[in-house]
Enzyme design. Structure first.
Site, PDB file in Angstrom:
ATOM      1  N   LYS A  64       0.862  -1.181   0.000  1.00 57.55           N
ATOM      2  CA  LYS A  64       0.000   0.000   0.000  1.00 57.55           C
ATOM      3  C   LYS A  64       0.900   1.233   0.000  1.00 57.55           C
ATOM      4  CE  LYS A  64      -4.005   2.018   2.331  1.00 57.55           C
ATOM      5  NZ  LYS A  64      -3.502   3.396   2.388  1.00 57.55           N
ATOM      6  N   ASP A  74       2.164   5.145  -0.107  1.00 54.98           N
ATOM      7  CA  ASP A  74       1.801   6.408   0.537  1.00 54.98           C
ATOM      8  C   ASP A  74       1.970   7.537  -0.474  1.00 54.98           C
ATOM      9  OD1 ASP A  74       1.035   8.253   2.366  1.00 54.98           O
ATOM     10  OD2 ASP A  74       2.904   8.263   3.493  1.00 54.98           O
ATOM     11  N   GLU A 130       2.699   2.113   3.745  1.00 55.54           N
ATOM     12  CA  GLU A 130       1.636   2.177   4.748  1.00 55.54           C
ATOM     13  C   GLU A 130       1.151   0.812   5.209  1.00 55.54           C
ATOM     14  OE1 GLU A 130      -1.293   4.640   2.696  1.00 55.54           O
ATOM     15  OE2 GLU A 130      -0.959   6.153   4.230  1.00 55.54           O
TER      16      GLU A 130
END
Length: 244
Positions: free
Chosen positions: A38, A40, A182
């Site tokens: 994920k 950022d 993240e």
């Protein structure tokens, strides 16, 4: 694998909303799921029509002027039309993803400032989905096939990269957090690309972190968030208040 449209060739969609992920509780390994880091950054759809490129944020903002070097790299893709889904990420001086650095870049207006940022704070577009390719709408195609097509069709460069994907969720989460990302996103292999929706076939898993902070102030917002932009918080370290 050659992409062959089942019907007439369709025009590249000019209006398209990205698909979103639901919140997941914890990573898990399952043969029918793949996992990606994920990132950022800014979620962006890249519309490529020959040598013309448009970068559109998830809120519909045109980010093309803010990333001219990246747009030029995307224009080198060797296909007449395609729509990529991905995330623009900027890195700090230590090579870690920095959302703050990305926000500072987007606020630049003049050409010299933007050119300078391209040298000092390069922005990389990490692609994780192929939504439309050479007249073929791939939204009803399973993720496993879209991922394979993307890996075959994308021309990678220093500023355009294919997002890593694996079935080992636990190992990826550990590596992603160590790299400054993240968390991770899980995608069911047979999931279709549901524009504008947040189905349970995509899951985002963030690490659970808690802490006690003091509110020291706030910043002015913009647009609909005019009264409040962000909260400034800190924590006590011995007898000093440290900005967090």
């Amino acid at each position: 694998t050659q992409l062959v449209p089942t019907g007439e060739i369709e025009a590249m969609p000019q209006k398209l909303d990205p698909m979103h992920a639901e919140i997941g509780e914890a990573p898990f390994n399952h043969p029918e799921w793949m996992w990606e880091p994920k990132l950022d950054g800014y979620r962006v759809l890249a519309f490529i029509d020959g040598t013309k490129v448009k970068l559109r944020s998830r809120r519909g903002l045109d980010l093309t002027p803010a990333f001219p070097r990246l747009s030029a790299e995307l224009a080198k893709q060797s296909v007449g039309d395609m729509v990529l889904d991905g995330e623009i990420v900027a890195f700090d001086s230590n090579g870690k993803p920095s959302f703050n650095a990305l926000q500072n870049r987007v606020q630049l207006k003049s050409a010299p400032e933007i050119a300078g940022a391209d040298r000092t704070t390069p922005a990389v577009y990490f692609c994780f989905d192929l939504v439309h390719f050479a007249g073929v709408d791939l939204r009803n195609t399973p993720y496993r096939d879209r991922r394979r097509y993307l890996s075959q069709c994308l021309l990678p460069s220093p500023l355009v990269q294919l997002v890593h994907a694996t079935e080992d969720a636990a190992a990826l989460q550990k590596a992603a957090l160590a790299s400054g990302f993240e968390g991770i996103v899980g995608k069911k292999k047979d999931s279709k690309y549901e524009s504008g929706r947040r189905p349970a076939q995509w899951l985002k898993v963030n690490p659970t972190q808690t802490g006690d902070f003091l509110i020291g102030g706030y910043t002015q917002g913009k647009g609909s968030r005019g009264p409040l932009g962000a909260i400034a918080v800190g924590y006590r370290e011995k007898n000093k208040l440290v900005y967090a």
